[in-house]
Design an enzyme around this catalytic site. Structure first.
Site, mmCIF file in Angstrom:
data_model
loop_
_atom_site.group_PDB
_atom_site.id
_atom_site.type_symbol
_atom_site.label_atom_id
_atom_site.label_comp_id
_atom_site.label_asym_id
_atom_site.label_seq_id
_atom_site.Cartn_x
_atom_site.Cartn_y
_atom_site.Cartn_z
ATOM 1 N N CYS A 163 0.329 -0.784 0.314
ATOM 2 C CA CYS A 163 -0.153 0.272 -0.231
ATOM 3 C C CYS A 163 1.307 1.382 0.585
ATOM 4 C CB CYS A 163 -0.774 -0.180 1.356
ATOM 5 S SG CYS A 163 -2.151 -1.064 1.731
ATOM 6 N N HIS A 302 -2.683 7.690 6.626
ATOM 7 C CA HIS A 302 -3.166 6.788 5.702
ATOM 8 C C HIS A 302 -4.489 6.323 5.903
ATOM 9 C CE1 HIS A 302 -1.939 3.108 3.598
ATOM 10 N NE2 HIS A 302 -2.018 2.374 5.186
ATOM 11 N N GLU A 313 -0.773 5.148 13.848
ATOM 12 C CA GLU A 313 -1.051 6.052 12.745
ATOM 13 C C GLU A 313 -1.023 7.412 13.619
ATOM 14 O OE1 GLU A 313 -1.516 8.310 8.825
ATOM 15 O OE2 GLU A 313 -2.703 6.773 9.147
ATOM 16 N N LYS A 334 -9.381 8.460 2.417
ATOM 17 C CA LYS A 334 -10.143 6.694 2.230
ATOM 18 C C LYS A 334 -11.581 6.944 2.626
ATOM 19 C CE LYS A 334 -5.264 4.563 2.314
ATOM 20 N NZ LYS A 334 -4.251 5.210 2.453
ATOM 21 N N HIS A 339 -9.937 2.129 0.075
ATOM 22 C CA HIS A 339 -8.059 1.649 0.183
ATOM 23 C C HIS A 339 -7.552 1.089 -1.095
ATOM 24 C CE1 HIS A 339 -4.093 1.480 1.401
ATOM 25 N NE2 HIS A 339 -4.429 0.403 2.112
ATOM 26 N N PHE A 398 1.954 -3.621 4.312
ATOM 27 C CA PHE A 398 2.059 -4.623 4.435
ATOM 28 C C PHE A 398 3.415 -4.926 3.996
ATOM 29 C CE2 PHE A 398 -2.110 -7.086 4.264
ATOM 30 C CZ PHE A 398 -3.304 -6.407 5.213
#
Length: 410
Positions: A163, A302, A313, A334, A339, A398
Site C-alpha cells: 500500500c 494513511h 498512526e 480513504k 483503500h 504490508f
C-alpha cells in the site's frame, strides 16, 4: 547541488471521479464513492461493498484493440497518465525525451487477468491461455505502456511495496530529478483488485469490513471502524525540475519538498507498536524538507479504517505534534475513496497537491464516534478552507513499508 522538484500535471481515476476536476468537487462536497459491488456476484461472499470506478469512458484514453491487451489496472494507469500529460502541457514541447521517465506502481498488478486466465486454463488447457497473459498480469507493465506511448527514454520502473507503492514511486521520482538524473517523471500508481479472489483473500485476512451500510463502512479514526473498503483506480503526477517548468511557463500545483521512507521490520501485516516506524518516517521526511512540525498544517493520513493502523498512526502523529496535536488538520480521504492499495498514495498525492494549491483541507466523511486512541483534528464530515504551507501524505504497507511525502506551497 540539489534541484527543486514541482508538480506540473495531475491525472486521476477513482471512485469519486474520473478526472481531477470531478474528484476535487467530490472532495469539497464530501461525496463518498463506496457502494455495493457490481463487478461480480457477491452472494457467496461476506464483503458486499467497494469503491468502484464508475462510468469511465476508456475509449478517450486507450484504443479499443490495444485495451484488450491490458489488464484493467493498466487501463486505469493509461487514463490517469494521459490526463496528467495533457494537463502539464509537455506534449507540446519539441525536445528530447531522453531525460523523461516513468515510475508507475501497482501493489497487486493484473490480478483480474490472473483469475480469468486460470479459469480459461482449467476449461481449455493451460497452453490455451491468452498470449497476452504474462504482459497483462505483471506489475511493471503500466509503466512500460506509458513509456511506449509518450516515448519516455529515461528511467522506467515500478515499485512494489504493497500500500506504499505509489508513494515510493513519487518519492523515488522526486529524488531522481532532485539529484540530477532526469528532468521529468510520470509518477503514480494503479490498482484494479476488486475481484472475487482478491476480496476473498483480504476477507480471510480479516482486513476488510463486512459492513453493508456505505456510510458506516470506511470510517477512519471512528471507534466503530471494522476494516477497510477496497477501492480501485489510478493517480498520476508529472514531476518536473523547477527551472525547466519555470522556463516554459508551466502551471505549478505544489513543490515536492521532502521524502521519508523506512521499514518497521516488525510484522508482515501489523504496524510496529504505537506507530514507532511511522513516526520515524514522518520525521525523516520533515528533515529532508528542512522543516519542523510547526511548519505542517495538514496531513493526508494513511487512515485505512482498521483498528491497528488508525490507532498507531494517531499515536505517531500525537508524539510528533505533542506541543499542540489538535492544531494540525489530519484527514483520511480513504473515507471517500476506500483503500486503493498500491494506487492509494497516488490518488492521495493528487488530492494533497490540490489541497496545498487551493488552501482547502479535505474531510474525513462519515466520522461519528470518537475513539480516545485516535484523538486528532480529523476534519469530520466537511472540509474547509485553511492556509496550507506544508502538507504530509502518509502511506504504510504490508511488510512494514512506510513512506511520507512533503508537499510545499509554491
Amino acid at each position: 547541488m540539489s534541484r527543486r522538484v514541482v508538480v506540473t500535471g495531475l491525472g486521476i481515476v477513482c471512485p469519486i471521479g474520473n478526472d481531477k476536476e470531478e474528484v476535487w468537487s467530490s472532495v469539497v462536497e464530501g461525496r463518498c464513492g463506496i457502494a455495493p459491488i457490481t463487478h461480480y456476484d457477491t452472494s457467496s461472499q461476506k464483503v458486499k461493498l467497494a469503491g468502484e470506478v464508475k462510468n469511465l469512458d476508456l475509449d478517450r484514453y486507450v484504443d479499443r484493440r490495444e485495451s484488450r491487451k491490458m489488464d484493467k489496472y493498466t487501463q486505469f494507469a493509461m487514463a490517469a497518465a494521459e490526463q496528467a500529460m495533457q494537463d502539464s502541457g509537455l506534449l507540446q514541447l519539441d525536445e528530447s525525451r531522453e531525460r523523461w521517465g516513468v515510475i508507475m506502481s501497482s501493489g497487486i498488478g493484473g490480478i483480474g487477468t490472473i483469475e480469468n486466465e486460470k479459469v480459461r486454463g482449467i476449461e481449455k488447457g493451460y497452453d490455451r491461455v491468452s498470449p497476452y497473459f504474462i504482459p497483462m498480469s505483471i506489475a511493471n507493465m503500466a509503466a512500460g505502456h506509458i513509456a511506449i506511448r509518450y516515448g519516455l527514454h529515461g528511467m522506467c520502473t515500478s515499485v512494489v511495496t504493497a500500500c506504499a507503492s505509489a508513494a515510493n514511486a513519487v518519492g523515488d521520482s522526486f529524488r531522481h530529478i532532485r539529484d540530477g538524473y532526469g528532468d521529468i517523471m510520470v509518477a503514480g500508481g494503479a490498482e484494479a483488485a476488486i475481484t472475487p479472489l482478491c476480496i476473498g483473500g483480504f476477507t480471510s485476512l480479516k482486513a476488510l469490513t463486512t459492513a453493508t451500510d456505505p456510510e458506516r463502512a470506511s470510517i477512519p479514526f471512528d471507534a466503530e471502524r471494522s476494516g477497510f473498503v477496497m477501492g480501485e483506480g489510478a493517480g498520476a503526477l508529472i514531476l518536473e525540475e523547477y527551472e525547466h517548468a519555470k522556463q516554459r511557463g508551466a502551471h505549478i500545483y505544489a513543490e515536492i519538498a521532502g521524502y521519508g521512507t523506512n521499514c518497521d521490520a516488525y510484522h508482515i501485516t501489523a504496524p510496529s507498536p504505537q506507530g514507532v516506524g511511522a513516526e520515524k518516517c514522518m520525521r525523516l521526511a520533515m528533515d529532508d524538507a528542512g522543516i519542523t512540525p510547526e511548519d505542517v498544517d495538514y496531513i493526508n493520513a494513511h487512515g485505512t479504517s482498521t483498528k491497528m493502523n488508525d490507532s498507531c498512526e494517531s499515536a505517531a502523529i500525537r508524539r510528533i505534534f505533542s506541543a499542540d496535536p489538535m492544531r494540525v488538520c489530519v484527514s483520511s480521504t480513504k473515507s471517500m475513496t476506500g483503500h486503493l492499495l498500491g494506487a492509494s498514495a497516488a490518488v492521495e498525492a493528487v488530492i494533497t497537491a490540490e489541497a496545498v494549491e487551493k488552501d482547502f483541507v479535505p474531510p474525513t466523511v462519515h466520522y461519528q464516534v470518537p475513539d480516545p486512541e485516535c484523538e486528532l483534528n480529523v476534519v469530520p464530515g466537511k472540509g474547509h478552507p485553511a492556509k496550507i504551507r506544508y502538507a504530509l501524505s502518509n502511506s504504510f504497507g504490508f511488510g512494514g513499508h512506510n513512506v511520507t511525502l512533503v508537499f510545499r506551497k509554491v
